[in-house]
Motif scaffolding. Structure first.
Motif, PDB file in Angstrom:
ATOM      1  N   UNK A  29       0.811  -1.215   0.000  1.00 55.81           N
ATOM      2  CA  UNK A  29       0.000   0.000   0.000  1.00 55.81           C
ATOM      3  C   UNK A  29       0.850   1.273   0.000  1.00 55.81           C
ATOM      4  N   UNK A  30       2.108   1.130  -0.440  1.00 57.24           N
ATOM      5  CA  UNK A  30       3.000   2.282  -0.612  1.00 57.24           C
ATOM      6  C   UNK A  30       3.152   3.106   0.666  1.00 57.24           C
ATOM      7  N   UNK A  31       3.290   2.418   1.767  1.00 59.92           N
ATOM      8  CA  UNK A  31       3.528   3.089   3.049  1.00 59.92           C
ATOM      9  C   UNK A  31       4.926   2.742   3.552  1.00 59.92           C
ATOM     10  N   UNK A  32       5.908   3.015   2.716  1.00 57.92           N
ATOM     11  CA  UNK A  32       7.266   2.575   2.999  1.00 57.92           C
ATOM     12  C   UNK A  32       7.951   3.387   4.098  1.00 57.92           C
ATOM     13  N   UNK A  33       7.633   4.668   4.210  1.00 55.98           N
ATOM     14  CA  UNK A  33       8.346   5.497   5.189  1.00 55.98           C
ATOM     15  C   UNK A  33       7.917   5.204   6.619  1.00 55.98           C
ATOM     16  N   UNK A  34       6.776   4.574   6.800  1.00 55.80           N
ATOM     17  CA  UNK A  34       6.297   4.273   8.155  1.00 55.80           C
ATOM     18  C   UNK A  34       6.343   2.778   8.452  1.00 55.80           C
ATOM     19  N   UNK A  35       6.861   1.994   7.530  1.00 57.33           N
ATOM     20  CA  UNK A  35       6.838   0.538   7.651  1.00 57.33           C
ATOM     21  C   UNK A  35       7.472   0.047   8.951  1.00 57.33           C
ATOM     22  N   UNK A  36       8.648   0.573   9.280  1.00 59.20           N
ATOM     23  CA  UNK A  36       9.342   0.105  10.477  1.00 59.20           C
ATOM     24  C   UNK A  36       8.597   0.513  11.746  1.00 59.20           C
ATOM     25  N   UNK A  37       8.063   1.734  11.765  1.00 56.10           N
ATOM     26  CA  UNK A  37       7.306   2.169  12.939  1.00 56.10           C
ATOM     27  C   UNK A  37       6.041   1.338  13.122  1.00 56.10           C
ATOM     28  N   UNK A  38       5.359   1.041  12.021  1.00 57.61           N
ATOM     29  CA  UNK A  38       4.161   0.201  12.094  1.00 57.61           C
ATOM     30  C   UNK A  38       4.525  -1.181  12.642  1.00 57.61           C
ATOM     31  N   UNK A  39       5.662  -1.718  12.186  1.00 61.23           N
ATOM     32  CA  UNK A  39       6.105  -3.031  12.655  1.00 61.23           C
ATOM     33  C   UNK A  39       6.393  -3.023  14.151  1.00 61.23           C
ATOM     34  N   UNK A  40       6.999  -1.945  14.657  1.00 58.70           N
ATOM     35  CA  UNK A  40       7.265  -1.845  16.094  1.00 58.70           C
ATOM     36  C   UNK A  40       5.956  -1.792  16.881  1.00 58.70           C
ATOM     37  N   UNK A  41       4.991  -1.030  16.381  1.00 59.66           N
ATOM     38  CA  UNK A  41       3.718  -0.892  17.077  1.00 59.66           C
ATOM     39  C   UNK A  41       3.003  -2.242  17.181  1.00 59.66           C
ATOM     40  N   UNK A  42       2.897  -2.976  16.067  1.00 58.09           N
ATOM     41  CA  UNK A  42       2.184  -4.262  16.132  1.00 58.09           C
ATOM     42  C   UNK A  42       2.940  -5.270  16.981  1.00 58.09           C
ATOM     43  N   UNK A  43       4.273  -5.206  16.963  1.00 59.22           N
ATOM     44  CA  UNK A  43       5.074  -6.109  17.796  1.00 59.22           C
ATOM     45  C   UNK A  43       4.824  -5.845  19.274  1.00 59.22           C
TER      46      UNK A  43
END
Length: 334
Positions: free
Chosen positions: A27-41
């Motif tokens: 979904x072309x959300x590359x700049x927030x990908x790592x932050x999103x991954x931290x949140x779900x983790x």
């Protein structure tokens, strides 16, 4: 389509993190990908430590000028004092930990709702960093109506046979929930066709839209579908439905709206419009039969004043039927 994950054991933490990164890439959300991954983790880890029946839904935030990811976390744990837990270092297990403060900092928007003895729901929104705050403000505070929805397939399918569509102008809001007959790809095709017809007829009333969908779905397996049109200047809702889509207006009291039995696409349905009163502070709630209609917002103290995705989350958590596709829409005036 949104992604639903059940947090059953530690192996799911890594699985959810990887799938979430893939979802961001798609979904072309590359700049927030790592932050999103931290949140779900962090959310998944907390679910295993402190709760039971934890689950996470990830969905795209998509508009003409903004993109992002919304994360909806739900559990049936003991609940907590939200003011304390968002502080780093506080842990309900009595040990030191980063708590949920890091989740709040990483998110552009973060909403908590916890009810002692019933569980917790958390909604996080992360927007692409290239977008301006004014755009984020416009998303959070649209001019006339705001809404939130969930749409997930049965766990055995990769296609969702349900769909939700909303069209908003300064004069009215038009909303549709559709449930393609059965599950899987063919149900999905029927739902997508209904969605296309809806957007081709946004200047029409619900009865005409339903009639158009009925004709268009003749070549498909068919669907249940309801369309609501809210006209604030006339203090009314126009509603037309065929099949087992539930619609309700929730305000000082709950008004359950009427749908006739049938399946769109069969061309022998009774299509009838009903009109209901609408107050500025009312909410429209519509859903497929993947959500039990036995919910009541009276079960949740102060829930009516919470973010709409929180309202979606508590209904979904407590009334979702896992053996069916499920769609749920909450909409109200701003």
């Amino acid at each position: 389509m949104h992604r639903l994950f059940y947090i059953t054991d530690e192996s799911m933490i890594g699985h959810i993190r990887r799938e979430t990164k893939d979802f961001c890439n798609q979904h072309n959300c590359n700049t927030i990908k790592e932050d999103v991954a931290i949140v779900v983790t962090e959310l998944a880890s907390n679910a295993l430590k402190h709760a039971k029946d934890g689950s996470i839904i990830i969905k795209e935030i998509l508009g003409s000028k903004y993109t992002g990811i919304e994360i909806i976390y739900m559990d049936k744990g003991p609940g907590f004092d939200t003011e304390k837990v968002v502080q780093d270092g506080f842990s309900t297990a009595g040990s030191l930990g980063v708590g949920l403060g890091s989740i709040q900092r990483l998110s552009d928007e973060c909403h908590f709702y916890s009810h002692i003895g019933k569980g917790t729901c958390i909604v996080c929104r992360l927007f692409e960093k290239s977008k301006q705050k004014s755009v984020i403000d416009k998303y959070i505070n649209p001019e006339t109506f705001s809404y939130s929805h969930i749409c997930v397939p049965i766990v055995t399918e990769s296609y969702c046979g349900d769909d939700v569509a909303v069209y908003i102008t300064k004069e009215y809001a038009l909303a549709m929930v559709v449930d393609g007959l059965g599950h899987g790809e063919f149900a999905h095709q029927a739902a997508i066709m209904a969605r296309d017809i809806f957007f081709e007829n946004t200047d029409s009333d619900p009865e005409d839209i339903i009639a158009s969908i009925d004709n268009a779905l003749y070549s498909t397996r068919g669907a249940a579908c309801s369309v609501a049109k809210i006209i604030p200047s006339h203090n009314k809702v126009i509603y037309t439905g065929v099949g087992n889509i539930s619609g309700a207006i929730v305000g000082q009291k709950r008004i359950n709206m009427v749908s006739h039995n049938g399946t769109l696409g069969m061309r022998n349905n009774k299509i009838q419009t009903f009109t209901y009163p609408w107050n500025k502070y009312d909410m429209l709630i519509m859903h497929s039969d993947g959500i039990s209609a036995k919910w009541s917002l009276d079960e949740y103290p102060d829930i009516a004043h919470k973010d709409l995705s929180i309202i979606n989350a508590v209904i979904f958590r407590d009334y979702h039927r896992p053996k069916d596709d499920a769609s749920l829409l909450v909409l109200k005036e701003v």
